[in-house]
Scaffold this motif. Structure first.
Motif, PDB file in Angstrom:
ATOM      1  N   VAL A  64       0.408  -1.002  -0.132  1.00  0.00           N
ATOM      2  CA  VAL A  64       0.229   0.029  -0.308  1.00  0.00           C
ATOM      3  C   VAL A  64       0.719   1.229  -0.027  1.00  0.00           C
ATOM      4  N   GLY A  65       0.529   2.122  -0.984  1.00  0.00           N
ATOM      5  CA  GLY A  65       1.495   3.116  -1.173  1.00  0.00           C
ATOM      6  C   GLY A  65       2.720   3.186  -2.032  1.00  0.00           C
ATOM      7  N   ASN A  66       2.817   1.895  -2.485  1.00  0.00           N
ATOM      8  CA  ASN A  66       4.271   2.003  -3.412  1.00  0.00           C
ATOM      9  C   ASN A  66       3.893   3.333  -4.395  1.00  0.00           C
ATOM     10  N   ASN A  67       5.337   3.963  -4.400  1.00  0.00           N
ATOM     11  CA  ASN A  67       4.422   4.600  -5.856  1.00  0.00           C
ATOM     12  C   ASN A  67       6.016   5.290  -6.594  1.00  0.00           C
ATOM     13  N   SER A  68       6.215   4.073  -7.385  1.00  0.00           N
ATOM     14  CA  SER A  68       7.763   4.457  -7.608  1.00  0.00           C
ATOM     15  C   SER A  68       7.732   4.191  -9.473  1.00  0.00           C
ATOM     16  N   GLU A  69       7.775   5.747 -10.315  1.00  0.00           N
ATOM     17  CA  GLU A  69       8.044   6.049 -11.323  1.00  0.00           C
ATOM     18  C   GLU A  69       8.930   5.404 -12.134  1.00  0.00           C
ATOM     19  N   ARG A  70      10.641   5.094 -11.149  1.00  0.00           N
ATOM     20  CA  ARG A  70      11.886   4.812 -11.868  1.00  0.00           C
ATOM     21  C   ARG A  70      10.959   3.176 -12.355  1.00  0.00           C
ATOM     22  N   ALA A  71      10.498   2.619 -11.278  1.00  0.00           N
ATOM     23  CA  ALA A  71      10.310   1.313 -11.077  1.00  0.00           C
ATOM     24  C   ALA A  71       9.193   0.645 -12.339  1.00  0.00           C
ATOM     25  N   VAL A 128      -0.017  -9.565  -9.268  1.00  0.00           N
ATOM     26  CA  VAL A 128       0.987 -10.042  -9.732  1.00  0.00           C
ATOM     27  C   VAL A 128       1.330 -12.191  -9.769  1.00  0.00           C
ATOM     28  N   LEU A 129       0.790 -13.055  -8.708  1.00  0.00           N
ATOM     29  CA  LEU A 129       0.505 -13.798  -8.930  1.00  0.00           C
ATOM     30  C   LEU A 129      -0.067 -14.533  -9.207  1.00  0.00           C
ATOM     31  N   LEU A 130      -1.301 -13.977  -9.855  1.00  0.00           N
ATOM     32  CA  LEU A 130      -2.124 -14.471 -10.652  1.00  0.00           C
ATOM     33  C   LEU A 130      -2.571 -14.232 -12.073  1.00  0.00           C
ATOM     34  N   GLY A 131      -1.419 -13.203 -12.100  1.00  0.00           N
ATOM     35  CA  GLY A 131      -1.255 -12.666 -13.582  1.00  0.00           C
ATOM     36  C   GLY A 131       0.019 -13.823 -14.284  1.00  0.00           C
ATOM     37  N   TYR A 132       1.113 -14.205 -13.141  1.00  0.00           N
ATOM     38  CA  TYR A 132       2.172 -14.964 -13.533  1.00  0.00           C
ATOM     39  C   TYR A 132       1.944 -15.976 -13.365  1.00  0.00           C
ATOM     40  N   GLY A 133       0.867 -16.760 -12.602  1.00  0.00           N
ATOM     41  CA  GLY A 133      -0.249 -18.206 -12.974  1.00  0.00           C
ATOM     42  C   GLY A 133      -0.523 -18.225 -13.998  1.00  0.00           C
ATOM     43  N   LEU A 180     -13.584  -4.747 -16.063  1.00  0.00           N
ATOM     44  CA  LEU A 180     -15.280  -5.618 -15.785  1.00  0.00           C
ATOM     45  C   LEU A 180     -14.838  -5.311 -14.315  1.00  0.00           C
ATOM     46  N   VAL A 181     -13.628  -5.399 -13.389  1.00  0.00           N
ATOM     47  CA  VAL A 181     -13.230  -5.519 -11.995  1.00  0.00           C
ATOM     48  C   VAL A 181     -12.622  -4.371 -11.182  1.00  0.00           C
ATOM     49  N   ASN A 182     -13.027  -3.870 -10.758  1.00  0.00           N
ATOM     50  CA  ASN A 182     -12.816  -2.730  -9.612  1.00  0.00           C
ATOM     51  C   ASN A 182     -11.861  -2.724  -8.912  1.00  0.00           C
ATOM     52  N   ARG A 183     -10.552  -2.186  -8.739  1.00  0.00           N
ATOM     53  CA  ARG A 183      -9.208  -2.641  -7.526  1.00  0.00           C
ATOM     54  C   ARG A 183      -8.095  -1.136  -7.562  1.00  0.00           C
ATOM     55  N   SER A 184      -8.519  -0.936  -6.644  1.00  0.00           N
ATOM     56  CA  SER A 184      -7.525   0.640  -6.735  1.00  0.00           C
ATOM     57  C   SER A 184      -6.043  -0.073  -6.719  1.00  0.00           C
ATOM     58  N   ARG A 185      -5.292   0.639  -7.103  1.00  0.00           N
ATOM     59  CA  ARG A 185      -3.801   0.511  -8.060  1.00  0.00           C
ATOM     60  C   ARG A 185      -2.901   1.386  -6.124  1.00  0.00           C
ATOM     61  N   PRO A 186      -2.187  -0.092  -5.830  1.00  0.00           N
ATOM     62  CA  PRO A 186      -1.266   0.506  -3.948  1.00  0.00           C
ATOM     63  C   PRO A 186      -1.063   2.202  -4.587  1.00  0.00           C
ATOM     64  N   ALA A 225       9.064 -12.828 -12.654  1.00  0.00           N
ATOM     65  CA  ALA A 225       9.397 -12.351 -11.598  1.00  0.00           C
ATOM     66  C   ALA A 225       9.707 -11.414 -11.402  1.00  0.00           C
ATOM     67  N   ALA A 226      10.763 -10.645 -12.752  1.00  0.00           N
ATOM     68  CA  ALA A 226      11.666  -9.336 -12.217  1.00  0.00           C
ATOM     69  C   ALA A 226      10.356  -8.705 -12.016  1.00  0.00           C
ATOM     70  N   VAL A 227       9.920  -8.380 -13.978  1.00  0.00           N
ATOM     71  CA  VAL A 227       8.594  -8.182 -14.439  1.00  0.00           C
ATOM     72  C   VAL A 227       7.533  -7.701 -12.496  1.00  0.00           C
ATOM     73  N   GLY A 228       7.035  -8.639 -12.578  1.00  0.00           N
ATOM     74  CA  GLY A 228       6.023  -8.505 -10.880  1.00  0.00           C
ATOM     75  C   GLY A 228       6.936  -7.710  -9.895  1.00  0.00           C
ATOM     76  N   TYR A 229       8.193  -8.290  -9.906  1.00  0.00           N
ATOM     77  CA  TYR A 229       8.559  -7.433  -8.388  1.00  0.00           C
ATOM     78  C   TYR A 229       8.443  -5.948  -8.801  1.00  0.00           C
ATOM     79  N   LEU A 230       8.982  -5.649 -10.432  1.00  0.00           N
ATOM     80  CA  LEU A 230       9.393  -3.857 -10.752  1.00  0.00           C
ATOM     81  C   LEU A 230       7.446  -3.617 -10.450  1.00  0.00           C
ATOM     82  N   ARG A 231       6.601  -4.032 -10.797  1.00  0.00           N
ATOM     83  CA  ARG A 231       5.429  -3.504 -10.724  1.00  0.00           C
ATOM     84  C   ARG A 231       4.603  -3.416  -9.346  1.00  0.00           C
ATOM     85  N   ILE A 232       5.138  -4.077  -8.498  1.00  0.00           N
ATOM     86  CA  ILE A 232       5.189  -3.834  -7.095  1.00  0.00           C
ATOM     87  C   ILE A 232       5.480  -2.253  -6.579  1.00  0.00           C
ATOM     88  N   GLU A 233       6.777  -2.447  -6.644  1.00  0.00           N
ATOM     89  CA  GLU A 233       7.547  -1.661  -5.898  1.00  0.00           C
ATOM     90  C   GLU A 233       6.696   0.146  -6.865  1.00  0.00           C
TER      91      GLU A 233
END
Length: 275
Positions: free
Chosen positions: A81-88, A225-230, A140-146, A208-216
């Motif tokens: 929650v609150g992660n906000n890195s434009e660089r990542a 990320v886990l669902l997208g990966y799977g 169809l699904v609304n979920r706020s980004r971090p 996995a690296a893309v997922g980590y960066l998207r979370i950051e």
């Protein structure tokens, strides 16, 4: 979507005739089945993109409701929650874009190159399937980004419809589909290659690296990320697997000969069944 359509026309242009193919492909392509499947996937992807574009921004009341429910976020995702890195976010686009080229690298393999159109067609089918699942879900699904929870962002960015597409990660899903497809195709065309473990390691690490960066970056939570990966990995692996060529004959006879313990020689036929 532009990449999907470009791959589609490349696949059509490069599809060789059976007479031109020099080796036997482990896959089979059926226009009646796969043409419909691919077309439906592309159509569903377009529909999903339309749903995404037409999503509404958050009203002040809806935005406040999102903030009030912040403490209800599950413990697996709460740390993001609150992660906000434009660089990542910018860096994540690099391996994401590179992953689309992974299956095209296979064309340097002579075995694969004999079946360029077929392989690219199955690749497009895999990507279209992933694109359809992701875009319709995101539409169809609304979920706020971090990053919506970060006060460092402007109110306009926090309430825009783009901020409501956290579920699930399309970057990770598409990357996993591309890399797992490439690894699966490489293994199927080169089953005895010593490089298979390294190819699969790369296929697993890149998304996995893309997922980590998207979370950051604050674009997605861990569960997104886990669902997208799977889902991406399943499409990249099993869609080629569904195209594996079926042997017409599972029964076979093999001549054998030998000598019994009494010294008599014999000749016979061995019945074999492959499954």
């Amino acid at each position: 979507m532009k990449i999907l359509f470009a791959s589609f026309f490349i696949a059509l242009f490069c599809l060789p005739s059976l007479a031109q193919q020099k080796s036997t492909s482990p896959y089979e392509w059926k226009w009646k089945r796969d043409g419909i499947w691919t077309g439906a996937g592309l159509g569903a992807s377009y529909l999903g993109l339309s749903l995404i574009r037409n999503k509404d921004d958050l009203t002040p009341a809806e935005f406040q409701n999102v903030l009030d429910k912040q403490d209800n976020i599950n413990f697996i995702d709460r740390w993001a929650v609150g992660n906000n890195s434009e660089r990542a976010s910018e860096i994540s686009d690099i391996p994401f874009a590179l992953s689309f080229a992974a299956p095209f690298v296979l064309l340097f393999d002579d075995e694969v190159n004999d079946h360029t159109g077929q392989v690219l067609g199955i690749y497009l089918e895999s990507m279209a399937t992933t694109g359809a699942l992701y875009s319709i879900t995101a539409g169809l699904v609304n979920r706020s980004r971090p990053y919506v929870y970060s006060e460092e962002n402007s109110l306009d960015r926090r309430t825009s419809n783009n901020g409501q597409r956290s579920f699930y990660s399309g970057h990770v899903a598409a990357t996993a589909t591309a890399t797992f497809f490439a690894a699966k195709a490489f293994q199927d065309f080169n089953p005895d290659s010593a490089g298979i473990p390294y190819v699969w390691a790369g296929a697993a690490i890149l998304p996995a690296a893309v997922g980590y960066l998207r979370i950051e970056a604050g674009q997605h939570f861990l569960t997104d990320v886990l669902l997208g990966y799977g889902l991406g990995a399943l499409a990249g692996y099993y869609i080629p697997e569904l195209h594996k060529r079926k042997d017409d004959m599972n029964l076979g006879l093999t001549p054998v000969m030998g000598r019994t313990r009494f010294g008599d020689t014999y000749q016979a036929l061995s019945l074999n069944y492959t499954f």
